[in-house]
Design a protein around this motif. Structure first.
Motif, PDB file in Angstrom:
ATOM      1  N   ILE A  74       0.840  -1.204   0.000  1.00  0.00           N
ATOM      2  CA  ILE A  74       0.000   0.000   0.000  1.00  0.00           C
ATOM      3  C   ILE A  74       0.869   1.246   0.000  1.00  0.00           C
ATOM      4  O   ILE A  74       0.631   2.191  -0.757  1.00  0.00           O
ATOM      5  CB  ILE A  74      -0.973  -0.020   1.194  1.00  0.00           C
ATOM      6  N   LYS A  75       1.904   1.233   0.843  1.00  0.00           N
ATOM      7  CA  LYS A  75       2.776   2.398   0.964  1.00  0.00           C
ATOM      8  C   LYS A  75       3.649   2.583  -0.287  1.00  0.00           C
ATOM      9  O   LYS A  75       3.754   3.686  -0.817  1.00  0.00           O
ATOM     10  CB  LYS A  75       3.666   2.247   2.199  1.00  0.00           C
ATOM     11  N   GLU A  76       4.256   1.504  -0.779  1.00  0.00           N
ATOM     12  CA  GLU A  76       5.186   1.577  -1.904  1.00  0.00           C
ATOM     13  C   GLU A  76       4.502   1.892  -3.234  1.00  0.00           C
ATOM     14  O   GLU A  76       4.982   2.698  -4.014  1.00  0.00           O
ATOM     15  CB  GLU A  76       5.931   0.237  -2.036  1.00  0.00           C
ATOM     16  N   TYR A  77       3.361   1.231  -3.496  1.00  0.00           N
ATOM     17  CA  TYR A  77       2.732   1.344  -4.807  1.00  0.00           C
ATOM     18  C   TYR A  77       1.430   2.145  -4.802  1.00  0.00           C
ATOM     19  O   TYR A  77       0.786   2.279  -5.838  1.00  0.00           O
ATOM     20  CB  TYR A  77       2.468  -0.047  -5.384  1.00  0.00           C
ATOM     21  N   SER A  78       1.020   2.639  -3.660  1.00  0.00           N
ATOM     22  CA  SER A  78      -0.205   3.448  -3.545  1.00  0.00           C
ATOM     23  C   SER A  78      -1.443   2.728  -4.083  1.00  0.00           C
ATOM     24  O   SER A  78      -2.285   3.331  -4.735  1.00  0.00           O
ATOM     25  CB  SER A  78      -0.045   4.788  -4.255  1.00  0.00           C
ATOM     26  N   ILE A  79      -1.516   1.438  -3.801  1.00  0.00           N
ATOM     27  CA  ILE A  79      -2.689   0.664  -4.197  1.00  0.00           C
ATOM     28  C   ILE A  79      -3.641   0.642  -3.002  1.00  0.00           C
ATOM     29  O   ILE A  79      -3.234   0.317  -1.892  1.00  0.00           O
ATOM     30  CB  ILE A  79      -2.304  -0.770  -4.614  1.00  0.00           C
ATOM     31  N   PRO A  80      -4.899   0.991  -3.201  1.00  0.00           N
ATOM     32  CA  PRO A  80      -5.844   1.018  -2.080  1.00  0.00           C
ATOM     33  C   PRO A  80      -5.995  -0.351  -1.412  1.00  0.00           C
ATOM     34  O   PRO A  80      -5.941  -1.394  -2.069  1.00  0.00           O
ATOM     35  CB  PRO A  80      -7.169   1.434  -2.740  1.00  0.00           C
ATOM     36  N   LYS A  81      -6.171  -0.304  -0.105  1.00  0.00           N
ATOM     37  CA  LYS A  81      -6.309  -1.522   0.696  1.00  0.00           C
ATOM     38  C   LYS A  81      -7.467  -2.384   0.191  1.00  0.00           C
ATOM     39  O   LYS A  81      -7.336  -3.599   0.068  1.00  0.00           O
ATOM     40  CB  LYS A  81      -6.538  -1.118   2.158  1.00  0.00           C
ATOM     41  N   SER A  82      -8.599  -1.754  -0.116  1.00  0.00           N
ATOM     42  CA  SER A  82      -9.765  -2.503  -0.582  1.00  0.00           C
ATOM     43  C   SER A  82      -9.482  -3.207  -1.913  1.00  0.00           C
ATOM     44  O   SER A  82      -9.939  -4.329  -2.153  1.00  0.00           O
ATOM     45  CB  SER A  82     -10.980  -1.588  -0.714  1.00  0.00           C
ATOM     46  N   THR A  83      -8.697  -2.568  -2.774  1.00  0.00           N
ATOM     47  CA  THR A  83      -8.346  -3.168  -4.056  1.00  0.00           C
ATOM     48  C   THR A  83      -7.487  -4.408  -3.842  1.00  0.00           C
ATOM     49  O   THR A  83      -7.720  -5.457  -4.447  1.00  0.00           O
ATOM     50  CB  THR A  83      -7.593  -2.154  -4.943  1.00  0.00           C
ATOM     51  N   LEU A  84      -6.510  -4.310  -2.947  1.00  0.00           N
ATOM     52  CA  LEU A  84      -5.658  -5.464  -2.639  1.00  0.00           C
ATOM     53  C   LEU A  84      -6.477  -6.626  -2.088  1.00  0.00           C
ATOM     54  O   LEU A  84      -6.280  -7.780  -2.485  1.00  0.00           O
ATOM     55  CB  LEU A  84      -4.583  -5.081  -1.617  1.00  0.00           C
ATOM     56  N   HIS A  85      -7.393  -6.322  -1.178  1.00  0.00           N
ATOM     57  CA  HIS A  85      -8.216  -7.383  -0.585  1.00  0.00           C
ATOM     58  C   HIS A  85      -9.087  -8.052  -1.642  1.00  0.00           C
ATOM     59  O   HIS A  85      -9.264  -9.275  -1.618  1.00  0.00           O
ATOM     60  CB  HIS A  85      -9.058  -6.835   0.572  1.00  0.00           C
ATOM     61  N   ARG A  86      -9.606  -7.279  -2.594  1.00  0.00           N
ATOM     62  CA  ARG A  86     -10.397  -7.839  -3.679  1.00  0.00           C
ATOM     63  C   ARG A  86      -9.555  -8.798  -4.521  1.00  0.00           C
ATOM     64  O   ARG A  86      -9.998  -9.878  -4.885  1.00  0.00           O
ATOM     65  CB  ARG A  86     -10.969  -6.731  -4.562  1.00  0.00           C
ATOM     66  N   TRP A  87      -8.330  -8.391  -4.824  1.00  0.00           N
ATOM     67  CA  TRP A  87      -7.434  -9.248  -5.609  1.00  0.00           C
ATOM     68  C   TRP A  87      -7.150 -10.545  -4.871  1.00  0.00           C
ATOM     69  O   TRP A  87      -7.148 -11.610  -5.478  1.00  0.00           O
ATOM     70  CB  TRP A  87      -6.121  -8.540  -5.901  1.00  0.00           C
ATOM     71  N   LEU A  88      -6.877 -10.423  -3.570  1.00  0.00           N
ATOM     72  CA  LEU A  88      -6.534 -11.609  -2.783  1.00  0.00           C
ATOM     73  C   LEU A  88      -7.721 -12.567  -2.614  1.00  0.00           C
ATOM     74  O   LEU A  88      -7.536 -13.774  -2.527  1.00  0.00           O
ATOM     75  CB  LEU A  88      -5.948 -11.191  -1.418  1.00  0.00           C
ATOM     76  N   GLN A  89      -8.907 -12.035  -2.579  1.00  0.00           N
ATOM     77  CA  GLN A  89     -10.099 -12.885  -2.457  1.00  0.00           C
ATOM     78  C   GLN A  89     -10.316 -13.716  -3.713  1.00  0.00           C
ATOM     79  O   GLN A  89     -10.886 -14.802  -3.652  1.00  0.00           O
ATOM     80  CB  GLN A  89     -11.350 -12.048  -2.196  1.00  0.00           C
ATOM     81  N   LYS A  90      -9.867 -13.220  -4.842  1.00  0.00           N
ATOM     82  CA  LYS A  90     -10.070 -13.919  -6.116  1.00  0.00           C
ATOM     83  C   LYS A  90      -9.037 -14.996  -6.386  1.00  0.00           C
ATOM     84  O   LYS A  90      -9.130 -15.678  -7.400  1.00  0.00           O
ATOM     85  CB  LYS A  90     -10.062 -12.905  -7.263  1.00  0.00           C
ATOM     86  N   ILE A  91      -8.095 -15.160  -5.492  1.00  0.00           N
ATOM     87  CA  ILE A  91      -7.039 -16.178  -5.689  1.00  0.00           C
ATOM     88  C   ILE A  91      -7.619 -17.562  -5.482  1.00  0.00           C
ATOM     89  O   ILE A  91      -8.337 -17.875  -4.635  1.00  0.00           O
ATOM     90  CB  ILE A  91      -5.844 -15.953  -4.747  1.00  0.00           C
TER      91      ILE A  91
END
Length: 138
Positions: free
Chosen positions: A121-138
Motif C-alpha cells: 500500500i505504501k510503496e505502490y499506492s494501491i488502495p487496501k480494498s483493491t488489494l483485498h479484492r485481488w486476494l479474495q479472487k485467488i
C-alpha cells in the motif's frame, strides 16, 4: 516481468521471434532497412511512432509496459489535491488501470513474503480494498 528496468528493444525482438515474423516483413512494414531494425532491437528506448507501428504489426500493446511502470513506480502526486489538474488539450485518465500482469506481480510479492500488505500500500499506492479484492479472487 520486471517493470522497473524496461529494455523495449528486447521485448520487441522476443515478440517478433514468438510470432515468427520475417526480417523482410518487419523492414517492409516499418519502411526501414535491416540494420536500422537490428539497432532498434538493441535499443532500450524507441520513438513512439515506431513503437506504435511495432504494436500494430506484432498485435501487442507495448505502451502498456510503460503504463505498468508508472503505476508501480511513480510517486503519488505531490500537487494540491484541491486544484483542478485536468488539461483541456490532452486526455485525462481518471483511474489507474491495473493489468493482470501488475496484479500477478503484486500478489506474487505478497505470497512470497517479500512484502506485506502495508508495504505494498505504501510503496505502490494501491488502495487496501483493491488489494483485498485481488486476494479474495485467488
Amino acid at each position: 516481468m520486471l517493470y522497473k528496468e524496461i529494455h523495449i528493444g528486447k521485448f520487441i525482438k522476443e515478440r517478433v521471434d514468438e510470432m515468427e515474423i520475417s526480417k523482410e516483413r518487419v523492414c517492409s512494414f516499418l519502411k526501414k532497412d535491416e540494420e536500422a531494425v537490428e539497432q532498434m532491437y538493441q535499443s532500450s528506448t524507441i520513438d513512439t511512432g515506431l513503437l506504435l507501428r511495432f504494436s500494430k504489426l506484432l498485435e501487442y500493446d507495448f505502451f502498456r509496459i510503460y503504463s505498468s511502470h508508472l503505476i508501480l513506480y511513480s510517486p503519488p502526486s505531490a500537487v494540491d489535491k484541491g486544484k483542478n489538474n485536468k488539461s483541456e488539450s490532452i486526455p485525462f485518465f481518471r483511474k489507474n488501470i491495473y493489468t493482470q500482469e501488475i496484479k500477478d506481480f503484486i500478489i506474487g510479492k505478497i505470497q512470497s513474503g517479500e512484502m506485506t500488505l502495508s508495504e505494498i500500500i505504501k510503496e505502490y499506492s494501491i488502495p487496501k480494498s483493491t488489494l483485498h479484492r485481488w486476494l479474495q479472487k485467488i
